[in-house]
Design an enzyme around this catalytic site. Sequence first.
Site, PDB file in Angstrom:
ATOM      1  N   GLU A   1     104.692  45.772 -18.548  1.00  0.00           N
ATOM      2  CA  GLU A   1     104.711  46.991 -19.407  1.00  0.00           C
ATOM      3  C   GLU A   1     105.932  47.810 -19.267  1.00  0.00           C
ATOM      4  O   GLU A   1     106.425  47.949 -18.089  1.00  0.00           O
ATOM      5  CB  GLU A   1     103.207  47.618 -19.122  1.00  0.00           C
ATOM      6  CG  GLU A   1     103.099  48.864 -20.022  1.00  0.00           C
ATOM      7  CD  GLU A   1     101.831  49.539 -20.171  1.00  0.00           C
ATOM      8  OE1 GLU A   1     100.772  48.974 -19.330  1.00  0.00           O
ATOM      9  OE2 GLU A   1     101.567  50.617 -20.789  1.00  0.00           O
TER      10      GLU A   1
ATOM     11  N   GLU B   1      93.286  48.790 -25.771  1.00  0.00           N
ATOM     12  CA  GLU B   1      92.214  49.700 -25.401  1.00  0.00           C
ATOM     13  C   GLU B   1      92.014  50.893 -26.305  1.00  0.00           C
ATOM     14  O   GLU B   1      92.057  52.055 -25.830  1.00  0.00           O
ATOM     15  CB  GLU B   1      92.659  50.517 -23.936  1.00  0.00           C
ATOM     16  CG  GLU B   1      92.712  49.244 -22.824  1.00  0.00           C
ATOM     17  CD  GLU B   1      92.854  49.771 -21.409  1.00  0.00           C
ATOM     18  OE1 GLU B   1      93.212  50.858 -21.258  1.00  0.00           O
ATOM     19  OE2 GLU B   1      92.704  49.082 -20.275  1.00  0.00           O
TER      20      GLU B   1
ATOM     21  N   GLU C   1      93.633  42.167 -18.842  1.00  0.00           N
ATOM     22  CA  GLU C   1      94.227  43.003 -17.858  1.00  0.00           C
ATOM     23  C   GLU C   1      93.365  42.901 -16.822  1.00  0.00           C
ATOM     24  O   GLU C   1      91.975  43.070 -16.973  1.00  0.00           O
ATOM     25  CB  GLU C   1      94.364  44.374 -18.307  1.00  0.00           C
ATOM     26  CG  GLU C   1      95.468  44.633 -19.117  1.00  0.00           C
ATOM     27  CD  GLU C   1      96.029  46.255 -19.456  1.00  0.00           C
ATOM     28  OE1 GLU C   1      95.439  47.066 -18.443  1.00  0.00           O
ATOM     29  OE2 GLU C   1      96.405  46.347 -20.568  1.00  0.00           O
TER      30      GLU C   1
HETATM   31  O1  AHR Z   1      98.098  48.187 -16.580  1.00  0.00           O
HETATM   32  C1  AHR Z   1      98.199  49.533 -16.504  1.00  0.00           C
HETATM   33  C2  AHR Z   1      97.255  50.251 -17.857  1.00  0.00           C
HETATM   34  O2  AHR Z   1      95.878  49.872 -17.649  1.00  0.00           O
HETATM   35  C3  AHR Z   1      97.574  49.891 -19.164  1.00  0.00           C
HETATM   36  O3  AHR Z   1      98.574  50.447 -19.524  1.00  0.00           O
HETATM   37  C4  AHR Z   1      96.370  50.012 -19.904  1.00  0.00           C
HETATM   38  O4  AHR Z   1      96.133  49.142 -20.705  1.00  0.00           O
HETATM   39  C5  AHR Z   1      95.145  49.880 -18.758  1.00  0.00           C
HETATM   40  O5  AHR Z   1      94.390  51.201 -18.849  1.00  0.00           O
END
Ligand code: AHR
Length: 503
Positions: A29, A173, A292
């Site tokens: 990210e 999310e 994730e």
């Molecule tokens: O991986 C870190 C964060 O965790 C991401 O940006 C988000 O999607 C999640 O809450």
Amino acid sequence: MAKKQAKMVIDRDFRISPIDKRIYGSFIEHLGRAVYEGIYQPGHPTADKNGFRQDVMGLVRDLNVPIIRYPGGNFVSNFYWEDSVGPDRPRRLELAWRSTETNEVGISEFSKWCKEVGSDVMMAVNLGTRGIADACNLLEYCNHPSGSKYSDLRISHGDRDPYNIKVWCLGNEMDGPWQTGHKTPDEYGRLAEETAKAMKVIDPTIELVSCGSSNTMMPTFPEWEATTLSHDYDYVDYISLHQYFGNRFNDSKNFLAQSMEMDRFIQTVVSTCDYVKAKKRSKKDMMLSFDEWNVWFHSDAADEDTMKNRPWQVAPHLLEDLYNFEDALLVGLMLITFMKHADRLKMACLAQLVNVIAPIMTETDGPAWRQTIYYPYLHASKYGRGIALQPVLSSTKHDTIDYTDVNDIDSVAVWNEEGEELTIFAVNRDLEDAIPLTCDVKSFEGYELVEHIVLECNDLKATNSAKGETVAPKQQTDTTVEGGMVNAMLHKASWNVIRLKKK
Ligand code: AHR
């Protein structure tokens, strides 16, 4: 008290499913030092001509990561992709992590980097501050060969060949109040449905991931899944799951039982998908993308402070969890859980890959190095390809403050039919005792022991650093395979990879 032990039967006919190698995916990210000072650092002694650190590339290549999610995460919900392509790269205020985004690295650079490390891109679109049109334009830019506004724009930027990105996440999310552009289940379901419909017209070969719940504690879980899928079921291929764990109360026994929660999470999402399938009289099975997952809590306090008290900044130190040995054990247990669900779980992304809650860390003026969690991930990615076999496992059990009947030993086996290799992955969660594992592998006639790799450490809190690795795998030499039985002593608190091959 019964003597602690575990017995297992593995048979070539006990097939769960072939494992989709994409369950060993990861995530990068635009957050903290994942991209800048992580994969990209012009001027670093190991940087290539494009500014990418080759020490990082080497460690990523070793992991053989099949797919990498990009560019977020929360970041994506205010991402203006046009800023990250072509010659003009404006600096933007990034809202999710309150940082300055320079846009030096964008889609073109990232896809080239992925090629270099042997990974595919899993692209996320912004359904927070943007919508259908921008998702379509981005897809046209990335995947359409030529002869249209955005494909020709890509070509004018120097990339004649389309990137051919196959997997696309419809936002991130969206159930979370922290998300820029957070939505209700009906709002998101409708938007995802319409975006998916339009995207599949542009490129019918893509696969789409609908946003599931951010974790099992969300008040809308699992109603979120039922409602959103009731809108977009026919147009999407996967639903996402996210979950992070932490040992916040320093209760290691309880911490190591948390993979049971992940197991329940997967089961609940599968049931919810099947409920929507039945309601819709659909013939399609919805697959799962656990895009994730990890341990995430060590950096919480530092980040709370950083988020409040710092100016807008490029690549601040954020989410830089320093992982210890027990974190590696839980990561191993989570990987075992994924393999056991290989029939419905087709993708998963260890969040994340470099510097941000990551197996790989970089020193700004020094080398890249491996955290403890690097090793179970490496072993699973390397040896966990093939057919997941359902272990008939009977283990002695224990209770923890939140979980009952926790197996002392958790295990799964993967059969690489072509290579005639069988790998048993096993974690001994017991913190006091070594536990003998006997495993019946009689249906694998002629298979012999190759090696027993073990990750163990007397100190559950031991960490690695740029200076050296306290937690690193070694060989265990007292394991035997005789008369179709594997006999292994699984040391207390250990991650084990027992490899057999036909002679
Ligand atoms: O991986 C870190 C964060 O965790 C991401 O940006 C988000 O999607 C999640 O809450």
